[in-house]
Structure formats: structure tokens, C-alpha cells
Write a protein that holds these residues in place. Structure first.
Motif, PDB file in Angstrom:
ATOM      1  N   ILE A   3      43.811  28.673  34.346  1.00  0.00           N
ATOM      2  CA  ILE A   3      44.044  27.967  35.776  1.00  0.00           C
ATOM      3  C   ILE A   3      44.361  26.575  35.323  1.00  0.00           C
ATOM      4  N   ILE A  29      44.663  37.611  34.731  1.00  0.00           N
ATOM      5  CA  ILE A  29      43.484  36.766  34.677  1.00  0.00           C
ATOM      6  C   ILE A  29      43.685  35.765  35.909  1.00  0.00           C
ATOM      7  N   GLU A  30      44.946  35.172  35.863  1.00  0.00           N
ATOM      8  CA  GLU A  30      45.375  33.972  36.788  1.00  0.00           C
ATOM      9  C   GLU A  30      45.174  34.681  38.308  1.00  0.00           C
ATOM     10  N   SER A  32      43.228  37.182  39.446  1.00  0.00           N
ATOM     11  CA  SER A  32      41.903  37.339  39.758  1.00  0.00           C
ATOM     12  C   SER A  32      41.121  35.893  40.005  1.00  0.00           C
ATOM     13  N   ALA A  33      41.444  34.774  39.157  1.00  0.00           N
ATOM     14  CA  ALA A  33      40.856  33.620  39.526  1.00  0.00           C
ATOM     15  C   ALA A  33      41.333  32.899  40.437  1.00  0.00           C
ATOM     16  N   ASN A  34      42.545  33.014  40.959  1.00  0.00           N
ATOM     17  CA  ASN A  34      42.928  32.444  42.228  1.00  0.00           C
ATOM     18  C   ASN A  34      42.398  33.333  43.423  1.00  0.00           C
ATOM     19  N   ASN A  36      39.385  34.648  43.466  1.00  0.00           N
ATOM     20  CA  ASN A  36      37.786  33.970  43.488  1.00  0.00           C
ATOM     21  C   ASN A  36      37.922  32.858  43.899  1.00  0.00           C
TER      22      ASN A  36
END
Length: 123
Positions: A3, A29-30, A32-34, A36
Motif C-alpha cells: 500500500i 495483496i493490494e 486484500s489490504a484495501n 482490510n
């Protein structure tokens, strides 16, 4: 890290090269992170709203700069002084729910809560 790299302007491929992985892995990954981050924001907004009063809803299609006055009006009716000037209030809303705005136009209803000390929570 993904991120932060994206905020710094790197492409997914550039990040993948730096981290020695694939672009599709960085994409996952991006995403999923966003998600979360979105869920965490919703949880915090819910917690804060429990000690606050819903004072108004900014309707989809409305103009944020005009709607700021309805927030002040609603707060006055509760005898609570909002702790932000208009610019800070608008900025707080824009930072809290950028996904619900297109510039200063409200794309999706925004609930505005106010606690007894004049702090605004946006959900």
C-alpha cells in the motif's frame, strides 16, 4: 509495504520486481489490504457512532460544500458546537469516506454523527 509503495506512485509491476514476486500476487495483496482497511474503518466508525448522535445524512447527489451547513444547523438544534470550521469539516468527510465522493459530490449517502463535545464521525 504494498500500500505504501502504491501511495508512492509505484506500479504493481515495479513493486513485484522490488519484492521479487509476480504482479498478480501484488494485485491480490493490494486488494486484500484495501479490503482490510475498509473493514477496519467501518468497525471504527461503528464504535465511535455508539457514543454519538446521528445528526444528518448527506444524500447521494448532493454537494458536500452545501451540505456542510446542514451539519452545523443540526448540531445547533442539539446545542452542540461543531469543533471544525467549514474547510476542516469538509476535509474530515473527504478523508473519512473518499469512496462515497466524486470530488465534492456525494455519490452514496453519508451518515454524520456528532458526540457531545462536537467531534464529528463519518460513516
Amino acid at each position: 509495504m504494498v500500500i505504501q509503495y502504491r501511495k508512492d506512485g509505484l506500479t504493481q509491476q515495479e513493486i513485484a520486481d522490488l519484492l521479487q514476486t509476480t504482479r498478480s500476487n501484488i494485485s491480490l495483496i493490494e486488494k486484500s489490504a484495501n479490503e482490510n482497511i475498509r473493514l477496519a474503518k467501518e468497525a471504527l466508525a461503528y464504535v465511535y457512532s455508539q457514543n454519538s448522535t446521528l445528526i444528518c445524512t448527506l444524500a447521494a447527489g448532493s454537494e458536500l460544500t452545501r451540505e456542510a451547513y446542514s451539519i452545523y444547523k443540526s448540531a445547533r438544534q442539539l446545542n452542540i458546537k461543531v469543533q471544525y470550521d467549514t474547510g476542516a469539516l469538509i476535509n474530515r468527510i473527504m478523508l473519512a469516506v473518499p469512496e462515497k465522493l466524486a470530488g465534492t459530490t456525494v455519490k452514496e449517502d453519508i451518515n454524520i454523527y456528532l458526540n457531545s463535545t462536537g467531534i464529528i464521525y463519518v460513516y
